[in-house]
Motif scaffolding. Structure first.
Motif, PDB file in Angstrom:
ATOM      1  N   GLY A  63       0.818  -1.209   0.000  1.00  0.00           N
ATOM      2  CA  GLY A  63       0.000   0.000   0.000  1.00  0.00           C
ATOM      3  C   GLY A  63       0.850   1.257   0.000  1.00  0.00           C
ATOM      4  O   GLY A  63       0.618   2.188  -0.781  1.00  0.00           O
ATOM      5  N   LYS A  64       1.855   1.277   0.867  1.00  0.00           N
ATOM      6  CA  LYS A  64       2.760   2.431   0.928  1.00  0.00           C
ATOM      7  C   LYS A  64       3.571   2.535  -0.356  1.00  0.00           C
ATOM      8  O   LYS A  64       3.807   3.624  -0.860  1.00  0.00           O
ATOM      9  N   LYS A  65       4.001   1.391  -0.863  1.00  0.00           N
ATOM     10  CA  LYS A  65       4.807   1.393  -2.086  1.00  0.00           C
ATOM     11  C   LYS A  65       4.044   2.040  -3.239  1.00  0.00           C
ATOM     12  O   LYS A  65       4.599   2.854  -3.979  1.00  0.00           O
ATOM     13  N   LYS A  66       2.759   1.723  -3.370  1.00  0.00           N
ATOM     14  CA  LYS A  66       1.944   2.313  -4.436  1.00  0.00           C
ATOM     15  C   LYS A  66       1.806   3.820  -4.239  1.00  0.00           C
ATOM     16  O   LYS A  66       1.902   4.593  -5.193  1.00  0.00           O
ATOM     17  N   ARG A  67       1.562   4.230  -2.989  1.00  0.00           N
ATOM     18  CA  ARG A  67       1.389   5.661  -2.701  1.00  0.00           C
ATOM     19  C   ARG A  67       2.679   6.429  -2.983  1.00  0.00           C
ATOM     20  O   ARG A  67       2.664   7.475  -3.631  1.00  0.00           O
ATOM     21  N   TYR A  68       3.816   5.880  -2.540  1.00  0.00           N
ATOM     22  CA  TYR A  68       5.095   6.557  -2.760  1.00  0.00           C
ATOM     23  C   TYR A  68       5.517   6.499  -4.226  1.00  0.00           C
ATOM     24  O   TYR A  68       6.141   7.431  -4.734  1.00  0.00           O
ATOM     25  N   ALA A  69       5.178   5.426  -4.922  1.00  0.00           N
ATOM     26  CA  ALA A  69       5.493   5.322  -6.357  1.00  0.00           C
ATOM     27  C   ALA A  69       4.763   6.411  -7.127  1.00  0.00           C
ATOM     28  O   ALA A  69       5.307   6.984  -8.083  1.00  0.00           O
ATOM     29  N   GLU A  70       3.555   6.714  -6.715  1.00  0.00           N
ATOM     30  CA  GLU A  70       2.782   7.785  -7.364  1.00  0.00           C
ATOM     31  C   GLU A  70       3.468   9.136  -7.147  1.00  0.00           C
ATOM     32  O   GLU A  70       3.532   9.961  -8.063  1.00  0.00           O
ATOM     33  N   ILE A  71       4.007   9.355  -5.954  1.00  0.00           N
ATOM     34  CA  ILE A  71       4.746  10.598  -5.675  1.00  0.00           C
ATOM     35  C   ILE A  71       5.951  10.684  -6.606  1.00  0.00           C
ATOM     36  O   ILE A  71       6.219  11.727  -7.206  1.00  0.00           O
ATOM     37  N   VAL A  72       6.681   9.579  -6.732  1.00  0.00           N
ATOM     38  CA  VAL A  72       7.869   9.539  -7.597  1.00  0.00           C
ATOM     39  C   VAL A  72       7.493   9.918  -9.024  1.00  0.00           C
ATOM     40  O   VAL A  72       8.137  10.758  -9.658  1.00  0.00           O
ATOM     41  N   ARG A  73       6.438   9.344  -9.535  1.00  0.00           N
ATOM     42  CA  ARG A  73       6.018   9.614 -10.912  1.00  0.00           C
ATOM     43  C   ARG A  73       5.572  11.067 -11.100  1.00  0.00           C
ATOM     44  O   ARG A  73       5.890  11.696 -12.099  1.00  0.00           O
ATOM     45  N   LYS A  74       4.814  11.589 -10.126  1.00  0.00           N
ATOM     46  CA  LYS A  74       4.356  12.982 -10.223  1.00  0.00           C
ATOM     47  C   LYS A  74       5.528  13.963 -10.220  1.00  0.00           C
ATOM     48  O   LYS A  74       5.450  15.024 -10.833  1.00  0.00           O
ATOM     49  N   LEU A  75       6.614  13.598  -9.540  1.00  0.00           N
ATOM     50  CA  LEU A  75       7.792  14.470  -9.491  1.00  0.00           C
ATOM     51  C   LEU A  75       8.704  14.280 -10.702  1.00  0.00           C
ATOM     52  O   LEU A  75       9.706  14.969 -10.845  1.00  0.00           O
ATOM     53  N   GLY A  76       8.366  13.325 -11.575  1.00  0.00           N
ATOM     54  CA  GLY A  76       9.155  13.108 -12.791  1.00  0.00           C
ATOM     55  C   GLY A  76      10.191  12.013 -12.681  1.00  0.00           C
ATOM     56  O   GLY A  76      11.037  11.878 -13.560  1.00  0.00           O
ATOM     57  N   GLY A  77      10.138  11.216 -11.637  1.00  0.00           N
ATOM     58  CA  GLY A  77      11.071  10.113 -11.478  1.00  0.00           C
ATOM     59  C   GLY A  77      10.497   8.818 -12.010  1.00  0.00           C
ATOM     60  O   GLY A  77       9.374   8.776 -12.518  1.00  0.00           O
ATOM     61  N   CYS A  78      11.268   7.758 -11.894  1.00  0.00           N
ATOM     62  CA  CYS A  78      10.863   6.439 -12.342  1.00  0.00           C
ATOM     63  C   CYS A  78      11.021   5.456 -11.188  1.00  0.00           C
ATOM     64  O   CYS A  78      11.889   5.628 -10.332  1.00  0.00           O
ATOM     65  N   VAL A  79      10.215   4.415 -11.195  1.00  0.00           N
ATOM     66  CA  VAL A  79      10.328   3.357 -10.200  1.00  0.00           C
ATOM     67  C   VAL A  79      11.007   2.170 -10.865  1.00  0.00           C
ATOM     68  O   VAL A  79      10.548   1.686 -11.903  1.00  0.00           O
ATOM     69  N   ALA A  80      12.114   1.734 -10.279  1.00  0.00           N
ATOM     70  CA  ALA A  80      12.858   0.605 -10.828  1.00  0.00           C
ATOM     71  C   ALA A  80      12.156  -0.701 -10.490  1.00  0.00           C
ATOM     72  O   ALA A  80      11.629  -0.859  -9.393  1.00  0.00           O
TER      73      ALA A  80
END
Length: 142
Positions: A63-80
Motif C-alpha cells: 500500500g505504501k509502495k503504491k502511494r510513494y510510487a505515485e509521488i515519484v512519478r508525479k515528481l518526474g522520477g521512475c520506479v525501478a
C-alpha cells in the motif's frame, strides 16, 4: 586480434563513460543548485539532471509502495523494477542489512528513508539525497 581490438574499444568507451560520470558527480557536489537555500538547507536537483530511478525495499508494504510510487512519478522520477541494478536511490522504511541494501551501499547509491519522498513532495521536486538529513543511518551500529 580482431576480438582483442573490439574488447579494448569497449573498455575505452566504458572508461570514458565512467570518467564523464565522475566529473559530473564532482560538479554536482561542488556547484550550488539553483534551488539551494541560504544556510545549506534543502537543495533541489537541477533541471538538467537525469530523473531519479527509485528502487523500493521489499520491506515497504504494498500500500505504501503504491502511494510513494505515485509521488515519484508525479515528481518526474521512475520506479525501478525489483532486482534492477540501474537505480539511483534505494528507499527503505528502516536500515536492515538485506541483499539490496548491500548492493546499494557497494554501488554508492543514495539510501534514504520514506521521509525523503515526503520532503520531496512538499518541495515539489527531488531533493539532494546526499544531504545528511536525508541519508538513512544505521543508528544501532553507529
Amino acid at each position: 586480434a580482431g576480438k582483442q581490438l573490439a574488447v579494448s574499444s569497449q573498455e575505452e568507451e566504458q572508461k570514458k563513460t565512467l570518467q564523464g560520470k565522475a566529473a559530473a558527480s564532482k560538479r554536482d557536489r561542488t556547484e550550488p543548485s539553483a534551488g539551494e537555500e541560504m544556510g545549506g538547507e534543502a537543495k533541489r536537483m537541477r533541471s538538467g539532471e537525469e530523473a531519479p530511478m527509485i528502487l523500493f525495499s521489499n520491506n515497504v508494504d504494498e500500500g505504501k509502495k503504491k502511494r510513494y510510487a505515485e509521488i515519484v512519478r508525479k515528481l518526474g522520477g521512475c520506479v525501478a523494477p525489483e532486482n534492477d541494478s540501474d537505480f539511483t536511490h534505494f528507499v527503505v522504511p528502516e536500515f536492515k542489512r538485506t541483499q539490496n541494501m548491500l548492493i546499494a551501499l557497494a554501488a554508492g547509491r543514495a539510501v534514504v528513508g520514506l521521509e525523503w519522498l515526503e520532503c520531496c513532495q512538499k518541495a515539489g521536486g527531488f531533493l539532494d539525497a546526499t544531504i545528511k538529513d536525508h541519508l538513512l543511518q544505521d543508528r544501532k551500529a553507529e
